[in-house]
Design a protein around this motif. Structure first.
Motif, PDB file in Angstrom:
ATOM      1  N   ILE A 211      13.753 -26.539  10.887  1.00 40.92           N
ATOM      2  CA  ILE A 211      13.225 -26.035   9.617  1.00 40.92           C
ATOM      3  C   ILE A 211      12.215 -24.926   9.845  1.00 40.92           C
ATOM      4  O   ILE A 211      12.257 -23.867   9.193  1.00 40.92           O
ATOM      5  CB  ILE A 211      12.602 -27.191   8.806  1.00 40.92           C
ATOM      6  N   ILE A 212      11.293 -25.138  10.799  1.00 36.17           N
ATOM      7  CA  ILE A 212      10.275 -24.118  11.079  1.00 36.17           C
ATOM      8  C   ILE A 212      10.934 -22.846  11.619  1.00 36.17           C
ATOM      9  O   ILE A 212      10.627 -21.726  11.195  1.00 36.17           O
ATOM     10  CB  ILE A 212       9.231 -24.655  12.070  1.00 36.17           C
ATOM     11  N   GLY A 213      11.860 -23.032  12.589  1.00 33.13           N
ATOM     12  CA  GLY A 213      12.519 -21.874  13.178  1.00 33.13           C
ATOM     13  C   GLY A 213      13.316 -21.087  12.157  1.00 33.13           C
ATOM     14  O   GLY A 213      13.250 -19.852  12.115  1.00 33.13           O
ATOM     15  N   ILE A 214      14.072 -21.784  11.312  1.00 32.24           N
ATOM     16  CA  ILE A 214      14.881 -21.089  10.308  1.00 32.24           C
ATOM     17  C   ILE A 214      13.992 -20.478   9.229  1.00 32.24           C
ATOM     18  O   ILE A 214      14.289 -19.417   8.687  1.00 32.24           O
ATOM     19  CB  ILE A 214      15.922 -22.043   9.700  1.00 32.24           C
ATOM     20  N   ALA A 215      12.882 -21.145   8.901  1.00 32.12           N
ATOM     21  CA  ALA A 215      11.944 -20.579   7.932  1.00 32.12           C
ATOM     22  C   ALA A 215      11.374 -19.253   8.433  1.00 32.12           C
ATOM     23  O   ALA A 215      11.297 -18.268   7.685  1.00 32.12           O
ATOM     24  CB  ALA A 215      10.814 -21.567   7.647  1.00 32.12           C
ATOM     25  N   ILE A 216      10.988 -19.234   9.710  1.00 30.90           N
ATOM     26  CA  ILE A 216      10.494 -17.983  10.294  1.00 30.90           C
ATOM     27  C   ILE A 216      11.601 -16.943  10.296  1.00 30.90           C
ATOM     28  O   ILE A 216      11.394 -15.772   9.936  1.00 30.90           O
ATOM     29  CB  ILE A 216       9.979 -18.228  11.730  1.00 30.90           C
ATOM     30  N   GLY A 217      12.802 -17.390  10.697  1.00 29.43           N
ATOM     31  CA  GLY A 217      13.936 -16.480  10.686  1.00 29.43           C
ATOM     32  C   GLY A 217      14.243 -15.959   9.291  1.00 29.43           C
ATOM     33  O   GLY A 217      14.565 -14.786   9.111  1.00 29.43           O
ATOM     34  N   GLY A 218      14.146 -16.829   8.282  1.00 30.54           N
ATOM     35  CA  GLY A 218      14.396 -16.413   6.908  1.00 30.54           C
ATOM     36  C   GLY A 218      13.398 -15.381   6.428  1.00 30.54           C
ATOM     37  O   GLY A 218      13.760 -14.404   5.758  1.00 30.54           O
ATOM     38  N   LEU A 219      12.129 -15.573   6.759  1.00 28.76           N
ATOM     39  CA  LEU A 219      11.095 -14.597   6.385  1.00 28.76           C
ATOM     40  C   LEU A 219      11.359 -13.258   7.058  1.00 28.76           C
ATOM     41  O   LEU A 219      11.231 -12.200   6.440  1.00 28.76           O
ATOM     42  CB  LEU A 219       9.714 -15.130   6.763  1.00 28.76           C
ATOM     43  N   MET A 220      11.707 -13.322   8.340  1.00 24.77           N
ATOM     44  CA  MET A 220      12.011 -12.085   9.058  1.00 24.77           C
ATOM     45  C   MET A 220      13.241 -11.416   8.474  1.00 24.77           C
ATOM     46  O   MET A 220      13.295 -10.192   8.325  1.00 24.77           O
ATOM     47  CB  MET A 220      12.215 -12.390  10.547  1.00 24.77           C
ATOM     48  N   HIS A 221      14.254 -12.241   8.136  1.00 29.72           N
ATOM     49  CA  HIS A 221      15.500 -11.717   7.597  1.00 29.72           C
ATOM     50  C   HIS A 221      15.265 -11.012   6.261  1.00 29.72           C
ATOM     51  O   HIS A 221      15.862  -9.963   5.990  1.00 29.72           O
ATOM     52  CB  HIS A 221      16.489 -12.869   7.410  1.00 29.72           C
ATOM     53  N   GLY A 222      14.410 -11.588   5.441  1.00 27.23           N
ATOM     54  CA  GLY A 222      14.226 -11.040   4.106  1.00 27.23           C
ATOM     55  C   GLY A 222      13.173  -9.954   3.997  1.00 27.23           C
ATOM     56  O   GLY A 222      13.284  -9.080   3.132  1.00 27.23           O
ATOM     57  N   PHE A 223      12.164  -9.978   4.874  1.00 28.48           N
ATOM     58  CA  PHE A 223      11.006  -9.122   4.653  1.00 28.48           C
ATOM     59  C   PHE A 223      10.772  -8.058   5.726  1.00 28.48           C
ATOM     60  O   PHE A 223      10.016  -7.120   5.490  1.00 28.48           O
ATOM     61  CB  PHE A 223       9.743  -9.981   4.518  1.00 28.48           C
ATOM     62  N   ILE A 224      11.376  -8.204   6.916  1.00 29.92           N
ATOM     63  CA  ILE A 224      11.164  -7.194   7.952  1.00 29.92           C
ATOM     64  C   ILE A 224      12.272  -6.160   7.864  1.00 29.92           C
ATOM     65  O   ILE A 224      13.451  -6.500   7.903  1.00 29.92           O
ATOM     66  CB  ILE A 224      11.141  -7.831   9.359  1.00 29.92           C
ATOM     67  N   PRO A 225      11.931  -4.897   7.744  1.00 33.75           N
ATOM     68  CA  PRO A 225      12.947  -3.856   7.580  1.00 33.75           C
ATOM     69  C   PRO A 225      13.875  -3.766   8.788  1.00 33.75           C
ATOM     70  O   PRO A 225      13.463  -3.973   9.929  1.00 33.75           O
ATOM     71  CB  PRO A 225      12.117  -2.566   7.439  1.00 33.75           C
ATOM     72  N   THR A 226      15.133  -3.459   8.532  1.00 31.55           N
ATOM     73  CA  THR A 226      16.088  -3.243   9.615  1.00 31.55           C
ATOM     74  C   THR A 226      15.628  -2.059  10.463  1.00 31.55           C
ATOM     75  O   THR A 226      15.242  -1.026   9.948  1.00 31.55           O
ATOM     76  CB  THR A 226      17.478  -2.959   9.035  1.00 31.55           C
ATOM     77  N   GLY A 227      15.659  -2.242  11.767  1.00 27.08           N
ATOM     78  CA  GLY A 227      15.232  -1.178  12.670  1.00 27.08           C
ATOM     79  C   GLY A 227      13.807  -1.301  13.146  1.00 27.08           C
ATOM     80  O   GLY A 227      13.371  -0.558  14.016  1.00 27.08           O
ATOM     81  N   PHE A 228      13.034  -2.266  12.584  1.00 24.67           N
ATOM     82  CA  PHE A 228      11.631  -2.422  12.983  1.00 24.67           C
ATOM     83  C   PHE A 228      11.530  -2.768  14.467  1.00 24.67           C
ATOM     84  O   PHE A 228      10.763  -2.146  15.218  1.00 24.67           O
ATOM     85  CB  PHE A 228      10.975  -3.514  12.135  1.00 24.67           C
ATOM     86  N   PHE A 229      12.285  -3.774  14.901  1.00 16.61           N
ATOM     87  CA  PHE A 229      12.231  -4.177  16.299  1.00 16.61           C
ATOM     88  C   PHE A 229      12.958  -3.188  17.203  1.00 16.61           C
ATOM     89  O   PHE A 229      12.605  -3.022  18.363  1.00 16.61           O
ATOM     90  CB  PHE A 229      12.852  -5.573  16.477  1.00 16.61           C
ATOM     91  N   GLU A 230      13.975  -2.563  16.652  1.00 16.84           N
ATOM     92  CA  GLU A 230      14.760  -1.634  17.452  1.00 16.84           C
ATOM     93  C   GLU A 230      13.897  -0.497  17.984  1.00 16.84           C
ATOM     94  O   GLU A 230      14.167   0.066  19.052  1.00 16.84           O
ATOM     95  CB  GLU A 230      15.908  -1.073  16.615  1.00 16.84           C
ATOM     96  N   ALA A 231      12.846  -0.161  17.251  1.00 14.34           N
ATOM     97  CA  ALA A 231      11.964   0.917  17.676  1.00 14.34           C
ATOM     98  C   ALA A 231      11.149   0.551  18.902  1.00 14.34           C
ATOM     99  O   ALA A 231      10.662   1.425  19.612  1.00 14.34           O
ATOM    100  CB  ALA A 231      11.032   1.298  16.516  1.00 14.34           C
ATOM    101  N   TYR A 232      10.977  -0.757  19.167  1.00 18.34           N
ATOM    102  CA  TYR A 232      10.100  -1.196  20.250  1.00 18.34           C
ATOM    103  C   TYR A 232      10.851  -1.901  21.388  1.00 18.34           C
ATOM    104  O   TYR A 232      10.446  -1.802  22.547  1.00 18.34           O
ATOM    105  CB  TYR A 232       9.015  -2.136  19.702  1.00 18.34           C
ATOM    106  N   ILE A 233      11.907  -2.649  21.075  1.00 21.69           N
ATOM    107  CA  ILE A 233      12.652  -3.376  22.107  1.00 21.69           C
ATOM    108  C   ILE A 233      14.119  -2.997  21.972  1.00 21.69           C
ATOM    109  O   ILE A 233      14.952  -3.802  21.562  1.00 21.69           O
ATOM    110  CB  ILE A 233      12.479  -4.910  21.973  1.00 21.69           C
ATOM    111  N   SER A 234      14.437  -1.804  22.334  1.00 18.97           N
ATOM    112  CA  SER A 234      15.804  -1.321  22.194  1.00 18.97           C
ATOM    113  C   SER A 234      16.516  -1.356  23.533  1.00 18.97           C
ATOM    114  O   SER A 234      15.903  -1.523  24.589  1.00 18.97           O
ATOM    115  CB  SER A 234      15.800   0.122  21.661  1.00 18.97           C
ATOM    116  N   LYS A 235      17.817  -1.191  23.502  1.00 20.38           N
ATOM    117  CA  LYS A 235      18.605  -1.184  24.732  1.00 20.38           C
ATOM    118  C   LYS A 235      18.215  -0.001  25.613  1.00 20.38           C
ATOM    119  O   LYS A 235      18.341  -0.042  26.844  1.00 20.38           O
ATOM    120  CB  LYS A 235      20.096  -1.137  24.393  1.00 20.38           C
ATOM    121  N   GLU A 236      17.722   1.065  24.993  1.00 25.25           N
ATOM    122  CA  GLU A 236      17.339   2.255  25.743  1.00 25.25           C
ATOM    123  C   GLU A 236      16.065   2.032  26.567  1.00 25.25           C
ATOM    124  O   GLU A 236      15.804   2.766  27.508  1.00 25.25           O
ATOM    125  CB  GLU A 236      17.130   3.438  24.796  1.00 25.25           C
ATOM    126  N   ASN A 237      15.282   1.027  26.203  1.00 23.18           N
ATOM    127  CA  ASN A 237      14.050   0.738  26.941  1.00 23.18           C
ATOM    128  C   ASN A 237      14.401  -0.110  28.167  1.00 23.18           C
ATOM    129  O   ASN A 237      14.771  -1.269  28.042  1.00 23.18           O
ATOM    130  CB  ASN A 237      13.062  -0.018  26.054  1.00 23.18           C
TER     131      ASN A 237
END
Length: 324
Positions: A211-237
């Motif tokens: 429940i905690i893990g999916i809740a965190i995942g749900g918040l990230m899924h709904g509220f963090i813009p697509t590409g936010f993490f890609e800018a910092y932890i990308s395959k190019e790094n």
């Protein structure tokens, strides 16, 4: 396969609760309901199946089998496979470690089991299957088994027994052969109610993490813009994978808590191999585990163990990024 669960989640969130579709709150709640039900269902089914397998291969049998049979180099494969079918977290290390070493199992084979058991078990398989599908789950299971074999074999060749604590060495020296009690012969029908009860207990025990893990995942899924993490932890790094493993080690969770978060990280642009390397660091190595292992080995051996396994986790992350 799970379309009916998606229909239920859509009905519950968008119709019953009248939350508008394609909004941050609606998407987050829909993700939470669907993934919680899907993972709980898969977890119960797979835990029941693995409970049947585990009832015929308990830890005592594993220890006795590995210590009393000449397997001609296959000991590492058997130990890693047994790690898959026995559900233990990284902090189960001390009692398992003592039991295996006391039973006469070489240190490298013991490490193989301890590496594989927290990484690949019925909880991880169920959640991985529901999250990423069969292909990626199969690759992950095989990778976990191979990681355990290579890691244990490498540690075994380093001849590290001298770094065991005096307490463990004394236990080994004074170990006495105990007569095995003849196991009561039970049919599968007689065992099954207990297996179902154990499956329910496992699901109930990990439910808060799910429940905690999916809740965190749900918040990230709904509220963090697509590409936010890609800018910092990308395959190019080129340093993204080792950074992910290093960041994962100080944390402590099991598969139920971390895999839903990994799912969202991947959806937000983090490469799958990098996300899996982070997950391996969280569930396969942890600071609580290091504190417990201090009872049975010195800091040098702990550092070698963490360093060796961390290195192979990083290689696995790069491998996943290359092939997926």
């Amino acid at each position: 396969m799970f379309d009916w669960l998606q229909y239920f989640a859509d009905w519950l969130i968008y119709s019953l609760f009248a939350i508008e579709q394609h909004t941050k709150l609606g998407d987050a709640l829909n993700f939470f309901v669907f993934d919680t039900l899907k993972i709980a269902l898969l977890l119960f089914v797979i835990t029941t199946v693995m409970g049947i397998v585990n009832s015929y291969f308990p830890v005592d049998k594993v220890r006795n089998f590995l210590s009393r049979n000449k397997l001609y180099g296959l000991e590492y494969l058997f130990a890693s496979t047994f790690g898959v079918i026995t559900p233990f977290c990284s902090c189960s290390s001390v009692p398992l470690f003592i039991g295996f070493v006391k039973g006469g199992i070489p240190l490298g084979i013991t490490f193989t089991y301890l590496i594989t058991a927290p990484l690949v078990n019925e909880v991880a398989i169920a959640i991985f299957l529901g999250t990423f599908g069969f292909k990626i789950t199969a690759i992950y299971v095989v990778t976990g088994i191979v990681l355990g074999i290579i890691g244990g074999f490498t540690l075994g060749k380093l001849k590290l027994e001298k770094h065991l604590s005096p307490w463990v060495q004394n236990i080994i020296a004074n170990a006495q052969t105990e007569e095995e009690l003849e196991e009561e012969k039970l049919t599968l029908a007689q065992r099954f109610p207990g297996i179902l009860k154990e499956a329910y207990t496992i699901v109930k025990g990990v439910a808060p993490y799910i429940i905690i893990g999916i809740a965190i995942g749900g918040l990230m899924h709904g509220f963090i813009p697509t590409g936010f993490f890609e800018a910092y932890i990308s395959k190019e790094n080129p340093f993204a994978v080792p950074i992910a493993v290093i960041l994962g080690i100080p944390m402590y969770s099991n598969a139920a808590g971390v895999i839903p978060v990994i799912q969202v990280l991947v959806a937000k642009g983090v490469p799958l191999g990098t996300a899996i390397a982070f997950m391996m660091g969280v569930i396969g190595l942890s600071l609580p585990e290091a504190m417990l292992l201090k009872k049975v080995m010195n800091w040098k051996l702990i550092a070698v163990y963490f360093g060796t396994i961390g290195f192979f986790m990083i290689l696995s992350g790069y491998l996943f990024n290359a092939i997926l």
